[in-house]
Design a protein around this motif. Structure first.
Motif, PDB file in Angstrom:
ATOM      1  N   ALA A  66      -2.895   9.442   4.913  1.00 14.31           N
ATOM      2  CA  ALA A  66      -1.952  10.241   4.092  1.00 14.31           C
ATOM      3  C   ALA A  66      -1.875  10.453   2.735  1.00 14.31           C
ATOM      4  O   ALA A  66      -1.584  11.263   2.160  1.00 14.31           O
ATOM      5  CB  ALA A  66      -0.220   9.863   4.743  1.00 14.31           C
ATOM      6  N   VAL A  67      -2.238   9.328   2.041  1.00 13.14           N
ATOM      7  CA  VAL A  67      -2.437   9.289   0.588  1.00 13.14           C
ATOM      8  C   VAL A  67      -3.378  10.444   0.195  1.00 13.14           C
ATOM      9  O   VAL A  67      -3.143  11.436  -0.713  1.00 13.14           O
ATOM     10  CB  VAL A  67      -2.971   7.970  -0.074  1.00 13.14           C
ATOM     11  N   MET A 100      -1.612  18.409  -2.714  1.00 10.78           N
ATOM     12  CA  MET A 100      -0.901  18.489  -4.157  1.00 10.78           C
ATOM     13  C   MET A 100      -1.646  19.251  -4.937  1.00 10.78           C
ATOM     14  O   MET A 100      -1.197  20.073  -5.878  1.00 10.78           O
ATOM     15  CB  MET A 100      -0.672  17.221  -4.733  1.00 10.78           C
ATOM     16  N   MET A 101      -3.154  19.204  -4.936  1.00 16.58           N
ATOM     17  CA  MET A 101      -4.005  19.796  -5.796  1.00 16.58           C
ATOM     18  C   MET A 101      -4.092  21.479  -5.419  1.00 16.58           C
ATOM     19  O   MET A 101      -4.372  22.250  -6.056  1.00 16.58           O
ATOM     20  CB  MET A 101      -5.290  19.149  -5.481  1.00 16.58           C
ATOM     21  N   VAL A 144       0.764   1.678   9.742  1.00 14.26           N
ATOM     22  CA  VAL A 144       1.360   1.885   8.484  1.00 14.26           C
ATOM     23  C   VAL A 144       0.269   1.687   7.325  1.00 14.26           C
ATOM     24  O   VAL A 144      -0.062   2.581   6.513  1.00 14.26           O
ATOM     25  CB  VAL A 144       2.370   0.892   7.939  1.00 14.26           C
ATOM     26  N   VAL A 145      -0.647   0.628   7.437  1.00 13.65           N
ATOM     27  CA  VAL A 145      -1.644   0.486   6.338  1.00 13.65           C
ATOM     28  C   VAL A 145      -2.682   1.758   6.413  1.00 13.65           C
ATOM     29  O   VAL A 145      -2.961   2.122   5.529  1.00 13.65           O
ATOM     30  CB  VAL A 145      -2.448  -0.810   6.995  1.00 13.65           C
ATOM     31  N   LEU A 189      -1.982  13.711   0.969  1.00  7.42           N
ATOM     32  CA  LEU A 189      -1.098  14.163   0.114  1.00  7.42           C
ATOM     33  C   LEU A 189      -1.798  14.841  -1.330  1.00  7.42           C
ATOM     34  O   LEU A 189      -1.495  15.641  -1.933  1.00  7.42           O
ATOM     35  CB  LEU A 189      -0.011  13.198  -0.307  1.00  7.42           C
ATOM     36  N   PHE A 190      -2.909  13.974  -1.664  1.00 10.17           N
ATOM     37  CA  PHE A 190      -3.735  14.126  -2.970  1.00 10.17           C
ATOM     38  C   PHE A 190      -4.184  15.400  -2.959  1.00 10.17           C
ATOM     39  O   PHE A 190      -4.151  16.401  -3.791  1.00 10.17           O
ATOM     40  CB  PHE A 190      -4.631  13.104  -2.803  1.00 10.17           C
ATOM     41  N   TYR A 241       3.208   6.025  -2.978  1.00 10.43           N
ATOM     42  CA  TYR A 241       3.863   7.247  -2.664  1.00 10.43           C
ATOM     43  C   TYR A 241       4.972   7.310  -3.973  1.00 10.43           C
ATOM     44  O   TYR A 241       4.932   8.554  -4.330  1.00 10.43           O
ATOM     45  CB  TYR A 241       4.715   7.010  -1.232  1.00 10.43           C
ATOM     46  N   TYR A 267      -2.738   4.713   8.397  1.00 10.30           N
ATOM     47  CA  TYR A 267      -2.412   6.098   8.325  1.00 10.30           C
ATOM     48  C   TYR A 267      -1.550   6.635   7.119  1.00 10.30           C
ATOM     49  O   TYR A 267      -1.651   7.526   6.387  1.00 10.30           O
ATOM     50  CB  TYR A 267      -1.847   6.464   9.754  1.00 10.30           C
ATOM     51  N   VAL A 268      -0.586   5.813   6.925  1.00 11.10           N
ATOM     52  CA  VAL A 268       0.402   5.900   5.786  1.00 11.10           C
ATOM     53  C   VAL A 268      -0.182   5.574   4.528  1.00 11.10           C
ATOM     54  O   VAL A 268      -0.176   6.253   3.650  1.00 11.10           O
ATOM     55  CB  VAL A 268       1.837   5.390   6.013  1.00 11.10           C
ATOM     56  N   GLY A 269      -0.801   4.298   4.587  1.00 10.87           N
ATOM     57  CA  GLY A 269      -1.319   3.711   3.086  1.00 10.87           C
ATOM     58  C   GLY A 269      -2.756   4.462   2.808  1.00 10.87           C
ATOM     59  O   GLY A 269      -2.811   4.163   1.512  1.00 10.87           O
ATOM     60  N   SER A 293       0.882  -1.208  -0.101  1.00  6.59           N
ATOM     61  CA  SER A 293       0.028   0.075   0.032  1.00  6.59           C
ATOM     62  C   SER A 293       0.748   1.171  -0.083  1.00  6.59           C
ATOM     63  O   SER A 293       0.292   2.298  -0.341  1.00  6.59           O
ATOM     64  CB  SER A 293      -1.028   0.046   1.208  1.00  6.59           C
ATOM     65  N   VAL A 335       3.679  20.097   0.584  1.00  7.16           N
ATOM     66  CA  VAL A 335       3.880  18.702   0.098  1.00  7.16           C
ATOM     67  C   VAL A 335       4.756  18.169   1.198  1.00  7.16           C
ATOM     68  O   VAL A 335       4.780  16.860   1.345  1.00  7.16           O
ATOM     69  CB  VAL A 335       3.959  18.570  -1.309  1.00  7.16           C
ATOM     70  N   GLN A 394     -24.858   5.492 -17.669  1.00  8.48           N
ATOM     71  CA  GLN A 394     -24.453   4.371 -18.445  1.00  8.48           C
ATOM     72  C   GLN A 394     -25.065   3.062 -17.401  1.00  8.48           C
ATOM     73  O   GLN A 394     -24.656   3.021 -16.270  1.00  8.48           O
ATOM     74  CB  GLN A 394     -22.982   4.083 -18.570  1.00  8.48           C
ATOM     75  N   ILE A 429     -24.547  -0.822 -16.989  1.00  9.71           N
ATOM     76  CA  ILE A 429     -23.679  -1.924 -17.734  1.00  9.71           C
ATOM     77  C   ILE A 429     -24.631  -3.057 -18.050  1.00  9.71           C
ATOM     78  O   ILE A 429     -24.439  -3.787 -19.251  1.00  9.71           O
ATOM     79  CB  ILE A 429     -23.004  -2.484 -16.541  1.00  9.71           C
TER      80      ILE A 429
END
Lengths: 350, 201
Positions: free
Chosen positions: B66-67, B74-75, B58-59, B70-71, A135, B61-63, A131, B28, B176, B178
């Motif tokens: 934080a993504v 960055m925008m 880690v899974v 960051l997303f 990054y 908070y970081v995974g 995951s 950033v 749409q 499907i």
């Protein structure tokens, strides 16, 4: 643990342990890199065969040394950093990608008791490291200061986070079934005796529907075709590594293929009995487990490569629909089914 | 000895990273330092033997968290010079808030007495004969199952609330379907017409 005793005669035990671990890690990484070098060639040969071409066949016999020639070329080219790039993050991104791709292998059991870190939460560690892979891509996309790279980073973030959810639930079904988060224990739980030992593998159990979900999610997670919208060349030139050249590009390339090999290894470990031989009779069970594991990795890599060659690229909304509306409900339901099966069938009621 | 070295290493890197989160000029970079701080916190968890918590940190908070941070960061089109200009005018309010929080923390730390019975539980991260994961699972899903379910319900309500707040139905959008697309056959899509020479279809 081979050298610990030999070194311990000359120095304190702790130092001997560290030294022997470092030597083993270096040897392991070199073996891994050599395997990836041939996997790269294998991938290109499969792709060529599907298109009725020959593929690389000039460097070495059958082009066997092609990857090493490419390595030399990547290393001696100039590293170009775009003028508007954020230099530190730009160079950090490929390092993050490659380091994470290598770090994941530390918990992969190559054979019974042949594993660097036999940790209790191995499967969670793998999940955590995979995951984090996003990054490298986000950092590269942002730091390149390029529209294409940035769009690719946005796509990557959404895509990888989406498919991690279904991968996570597939892992939950497997660990419920095996009753452990330790990868070696998950493989040992699939061990059978005699000619029909293959039937003990997870793929022949109630977990079978999770195999296609895991396989497809793994393709999406590693951004391989048909889910390579992150580097869709018709729209985004080359996506997040459009500004990268030379060694930083090599690191991305390496990380991508290490991740695909890792996913192949995970398919083998979770569903196809890891290092176990399919039929537990002589002479098949005399072959070392690591050979079986490598054979399985190459087999599943073949499947990944063939999918890449056959299937046209998905549209982005189709990709999201597949992840959230098909895989997530199915894998969530299967967590319940597996839990119910473990309690009511295997243990015969609560 | 290695544990001590590792402890000081993780703690030092974590403190520096945490400081850099608020000190760095580029948002950033702040998020990236935040990730580094999370990582070192996970390392500290591993040192105390709480391996499951470390991985989950880690899974989750970081995974995931934080993504998204960051997303979003960055925008944002942040003008750093503009941002720095107004910073001083916020200092009195922000400083006051920080001071109040610090005082409260000091007071809590000063008067807090830990229950004597929980000392033993603190010392060992996992009870003997149980793995870390099993011990946590037993507490969450066996001893405190009702509280856990209530917490889950609260989260569910929050999630539905967030969706309701941002959901907007626009009329006249062609969606749409499907199943309809998949059910389409050549007979429904095309018609074979025998066109005579000299005439149109």
């Amino acid at each position: 643990m081979f050298f610990v005793d030999a070194f311990a005669k000359h120095m304190p035990y702790a130092w001997a342990w560290v030294l022997s671990q470092v030597i083993l890690i270096v040897v392991f990484l070199v073996c891994l890199l050599v395997m990836v070098a041939f996997i790269l060639l294998y991938d290109r040969k499969i792709f060529a065969a599907v298109q009725m071409r020959r593929g690389p066949n000039v460097v070495g016999i059958f082009g066997l040394l092609q990857s090493f020639a490419d390595l030399g070329k990547y290393l001696i080219k100039e590293v170009i950093i775009p003028a508007g790039a954020n230099k530190v993050v730009f160079l950090l991104a490929p390092l993050v990608s490659a380091t994470l791709a290598f770090a994941a292998w530390v918990v992969i059991p190559l054979d019974n008791h042949w594993v660097f870190a036999d940790i209790n939460v191995g499967i969670l560690y793998l999940f955590a490291v995979s995951s984090l892979g996003v990054y490298g891509i986000i950092m590269a996309g942002w730091a390149s200061n390029s529209k294409y790279a940035f769009l690719s980073a946005c796509r990557a973030a959404a895509q990888m986070v989406s498919y991690e959810v279904s991968i996570g639930f597939v892992l939950v079904t497997v660990l419920l079934f095996a009753g452990s988060l330790n990868l070696s224990d998950i493989v040992r739980a699939q061990q059978g005796v005699g000619a029909f030992s293959i039937l003990h593998w997870n793929v022949f159990s109630i977990l079978f529907p999770m195999l296609p979900i895991f396989f497809v999610s793994a393709i999406a997670e590693t951004n391989r075709p048909p889910f390579d919208l992150v580097e869709a060349e018709s729209e985004l030139v080359a996506g997040y590594f459009v500004e990268y050249s030379s060694t930083p590009f090599l690191l991305f390339y390496l990380a991508e293929f290490l991740n695909i090999c890792l996913m192949s290894a995970m398919v083998a470990i979770l569903f196809f009995g890891g290092w176990l031989s399919p039929i537990d009779i002589w002479p098949l069970n005399a072959i070392p487990g690591v050979i079986w594991l490598i054979a399985k990795i190459w087999f599943f890599f073949f499947l990944f490569a063939v999918v890449r060659a056959f299937v046209p690229r998905y549209r982005y909304d189709q990709l999201m629909r597949l992840g959230w509306k098909v895989f997530l409900p199915t894998s969530l339901l299967w967590v319940l089914v597996t839990a119910a099966w473990v309690i009511f069938v295997r243990h015969g009621g609560a | 000895m290695f544990q001590t070295i590792a402890f000081y290493l993780f703690s030092a890197v974590m403190l520096v990273a945490a400081f850099m989160v608020i000190a760095s000029r580029n948002p950033v970079h702040s998020v990236l330092f935040l990730i580094l701080a999370f990582f070192n916190a996970a390392g500290l968890f591993v040192l105390t033997g709480a391996e499951f918590l470390a991985m989950i940190l880690v899974v989750v908070y970081v995974g995931a968290v934080a993504v998204l941070f960051l997303f979003v960061v960055m925008m944002l089109d942040v003008d750093f010079v503009e941002l720095k200009k107004g910073a001083l005018s916020y200092l009195p309010t922000g400083g006051l808030l920080g001071l109040a929080l610090l005082t409260e923390l000091v007071i809590v730390a000063g008067v807090w007495r830990m229950a004597p019975a929980s000392h033993a539980a603190l010392q060992s991260a996992t009870p003997a004969g149980l793995s870390n994961t099993q011990a946590l699972g037993r507490i969450l899903y066996t001893d405190y199952i009702y509280y856990f379910q209530i917490a889950g319900l609260v989260l569910l309500v929050a999630m539905i609330g967030a969706i309701v707040l941002t959901l907007r139905h626009r009329p006249g959008v062609r969606r749409q379907s499907i199943p309809v697309q998949n059910a389409r056959t050549p007979e429904m899509a095309m018609e074979l017409v025998d066109a005579k020479p000299g005439e149109g279809a």
